[in-house]
Design a protein around this motif. Structure first.
Motif, PDB file in Angstrom:
ATOM      1  N   UNK A  61      74.075  95.778  62.598  1.00 40.73           N
ATOM      2  CA  UNK A  61      73.457  96.398  61.421  1.00 40.73           C
ATOM      3  C   UNK A  61      74.408  97.400  60.773  1.00 40.73           C
ATOM      4  N   UNK A  62      75.097  98.187  61.589  1.00 39.59           N
ATOM      5  CA  UNK A  62      75.989  99.219  61.054  1.00 39.59           C
ATOM      6  C   UNK A  62      77.164  98.614  60.302  1.00 39.59           C
ATOM      7  N   UNK A  63      77.861  97.680  60.952  1.00 40.90           N
ATOM      8  CA  UNK A  63      79.060  97.096  60.342  1.00 40.90           C
ATOM      9  C   UNK A  63      78.706  96.285  59.097  1.00 40.90           C
ATOM     10  N   UNK A  64      77.644  95.487  59.173  1.00 43.14           N
ATOM     11  CA  UNK A  64      77.286  94.665  58.018  1.00 43.14           C
ATOM     12  C   UNK A  64      76.679  95.489  56.891  1.00 43.14           C
ATOM     13  N   UNK A  65      76.011  96.591  57.254  1.00 42.40           N
ATOM     14  CA  UNK A  65      75.550  97.505  56.220  1.00 42.40           C
ATOM     15  C   UNK A  65      76.715  98.126  55.478  1.00 42.40           C
ATOM     16  N   UNK A 116      82.148  89.242  65.191  1.00 46.28           N
ATOM     17  CA  UNK A 116      81.098  89.387  66.198  1.00 46.28           C
ATOM     18  C   UNK A 116      81.547  90.321  67.317  1.00 46.28           C
ATOM     19  N   UNK A 117      82.803  90.185  67.714  1.00 49.22           N
ATOM     20  CA  UNK A 117      83.360  91.069  68.744  1.00 49.22           C
ATOM     21  C   UNK A 117      83.340  92.513  68.260  1.00 49.22           C
ATOM     22  N   UNK A 118      83.673  92.708  66.986  1.00 49.88           N
ATOM     23  CA  UNK A 118      83.679  94.062  66.425  1.00 49.88           C
ATOM     24  C   UNK A 118      82.274  94.642  66.409  1.00 49.88           C
ATOM     25  N   UNK A 119      81.274  93.814  66.066  1.00 50.28           N
ATOM     26  CA  UNK A 119      79.888  94.308  66.083  1.00 50.28           C
ATOM     27  C   UNK A 119      79.517  94.830  67.462  1.00 50.28           C
ATOM     28  N   UNK A 120      79.853  94.034  68.490  1.00 50.83           N
ATOM     29  CA  UNK A 120      79.515  94.431  69.861  1.00 50.83           C
ATOM     30  C   UNK A 120      80.277  95.694  70.271  1.00 50.83           C
ATOM     31  N   UNK A 121      81.549  95.764  69.895  1.00 50.98           N
ATOM     32  CA  UNK A 121      82.370  96.917  70.283  1.00 50.98           C
ATOM     33  C   UNK A 121      81.905  98.186  69.588  1.00 50.98           C
ATOM     34  N   UNK A 122      81.602  98.088  68.305  1.00 46.72           N
ATOM     35  CA  UNK A 122      81.169  99.271  67.546  1.00 46.72           C
ATOM     36  C   UNK A 122      79.836  99.792  68.070  1.00 46.72           C
ATOM     37  N   UNK A 123      78.906  98.890  68.345  1.00 43.28           N
ATOM     38  CA  UNK A 123      77.595  99.331  68.833  1.00 43.28           C
ATOM     39  C   UNK A 123      77.634  99.814  70.271  1.00 43.28           C
ATOM     40  N   UNK A 175      71.444  96.449  73.380  1.00 37.43           N
ATOM     41  CA  UNK A 175      70.964  97.116  72.169  1.00 37.43           C
ATOM     42  C   UNK A 175      72.145  97.545  71.306  1.00 37.43           C
ATOM     43  N   UNK A 176      73.244  97.935  71.950  1.00 36.76           N
ATOM     44  CA  UNK A 176      74.428  98.367  71.221  1.00 36.76           C
ATOM     45  C   UNK A 176      74.914  97.350  70.201  1.00 36.76           C
ATOM     46  N   UNK A 177      75.090  96.076  70.581  1.00 39.05           N
ATOM     47  CA  UNK A 177      75.522  95.075  69.606  1.00 39.05           C
ATOM     48  C   UNK A 177      74.558  94.908  68.431  1.00 39.05           C
ATOM     49  N   UNK A 178      73.265  95.099  68.672  1.00 40.60           N
ATOM     50  CA  UNK A 178      72.292  95.044  67.565  1.00 40.60           C
ATOM     51  C   UNK A 178      72.572  96.178  66.588  1.00 40.60           C
ATOM     52  N   UNK A 179      72.764  97.377  67.143  1.00 43.29           N
ATOM     53  CA  UNK A 179      73.098  98.540  66.309  1.00 43.29           C
ATOM     54  C   UNK A 179      74.418  98.295  65.579  1.00 43.29           C
TER      55      UNK A 179
END
Length: 372
Positions: free
Chosen positions: A316-320, A296-303, A309-313
């Motif tokens: 989706x990006x990391x799990x895709x 979850x931390x990685x999702x937020x950091x990547x977005x 909005x960044x964590x949403x992006x």
């Protein structure tokens, strides 16, 4: 000046347009799935609808984490436990809704019959009521977060020490739920869901409704969180992040501000888990794994943390990437995930959203030079 700040829109017009366009496209997926048969050019597979629904649940959890990490500076490595508790609370209802349609045709769930339980434990009381379980979805993560946060914040535990104890908390819950004598299915958890409010969970129409509820919840949570961080309360939360000692010096007590946002974040994470359980069809203690909280931390950091909005992006990006990578190179995904996090930390500290903003500013700077 205050009026101008208070009247500032939640999002800029281009951002609103992007949100609306993405929402409409997302809402069309289950419609196309139901409206067109397999093989049709406009048909969207049930697998794709389920995958996007799962990603939206992850996006809601990532946004909840961003509320405490990105805006308040509280790095939690234990949000997986709130996600899982929300899923288990909903899963209780789904297990009881199976009735006598299980393998053993008992009024007890199959895992309880297999483990020789004779009756429901006290904490399963009234869980055959859907709305009672929905209350548990909010209350169980919320009360746990409030109690945990109260003692942690009152003791002024913060920084890496707070992160460590949140990780210890989720690990302890995972070990507890893995036990067969706790009444939560042990290693297998809850699965084989059949009905929700009398409707078949596996029916395409039910899946479409759950999908649209998930999308609506994600949008409502985004607007709620944006309203909070854009208000005076949000400015206090950011002051906690930037300089908590200065905030205390001017007369604010950070305890209750931190406790509010921490509890709200846990509740949103629990709701994400509740939406996740019926759509994925299973919930087990592995969802409480510390690795899931770190993801979850990685999702937020990547977005791009601190943007909502960044964590949403990022989710989706990391799990895709994960869906593609685990199919193409199943043994390499964890290495790829670690490399991605390192690259973001070193070269994209503001994440994908920050990179897009920099590109936009760079283009604006280039235009006057082209005119010359």
């Amino acid at each position: 000046m205050n009026k101008l700040v208070m009247n500032k829109p939640l999002f800029a017009r281009p951002v609103w347009m992007a949100i609306i366009v993405c929402s409409v496209i997302a809402a069309l997926l289950p419609v196309l799935n139901l409206s067109f048969p397999d093989g049709h050019a406009l048909h969207v597979s049930s697998y794709m609808v389920g995958l996007v629904a799962k990603f939206m649940c992850y996006a809601l959890a990532a946004m909840a984490l961003d509320l405490v990490w990105g805006y308040t500076g509280i790095l939690s490595l234990g949000h997986g436990v709130f996600f899982a508790l929300g899923a288990y609370a909903h899963g209780m209802y789904l297990m009881r809704a199976i009735g006598r349609d299980g393998v053993y045709q008992s009024h007890l769930p199959d895992f309880m019959v297999f483990l020789d339980w004779k009756t429901y434990p006290w904490y399963w009381a009234m869980t055959d009521n859907f709305w009672y379980c929905m209350a548990l979805v909010v209350l169980v993560p919320g009360v746990l977060a409030f109690v945990f946060g109260f003692f942690a914040f009152r003791s002024r535990i913060k920084g890496v020490y707070f992160s460590i104890i949140t990780q210890a908390m989720t690990f302890a819950f995972m070990l507890l739920f893995f036990r067969n004598d706790t009444g939560f299915g042990g290693n297998n958890g809850f699965t084989d869901f059949k009905r929700i409010l009398g409707f078949s969970v596996t029916a395409p129409a039910t899946k479409a409704v759950l999908y649209l509820i998930t999308l609506s919840t994600l949008l409502a949570a985004l607007i709620l969180c944006r309203s909070i961080v854009s208000s005076k309360l949000g400015r206090v939360l950011q002051a906690v992040r930037d300089s908590e000692s200065r905030l205390m010096f001017i007369g604010y007590d950070p305890l209750w501000f931190k406790l509010f946002v921490w509890t709200l974040s846990a509740v949103l994470c629990g709701i994400a888990g509740a939406l996740y359980a019926p759509q994925v069809g299973i919930i087990n203690p592995s969802e409480m794994s510390p690795a899931n909280s770190i993801e979850m931390v990685i999702w937020a950091a990547v977005g791009g943390r601190g943007s909502l909005i960044g964590p949403i992006v990022g989710a989706f990006t990391v799990n895709g990437l994960k869906s593609w990578f685990t199919a193409a190179f199943p043994d390499l995904w964890l290495f790829a995930l670690g490399l991605l996090f390192i690259l973001v930390t070193l070269f994209m500290q503001e994440g994908i959203l920050g990179m897009l903003k920099k590109m936009k500013k760079f283009r604006k700077l280039e235009k006057p030079q082209e005119a010359l």
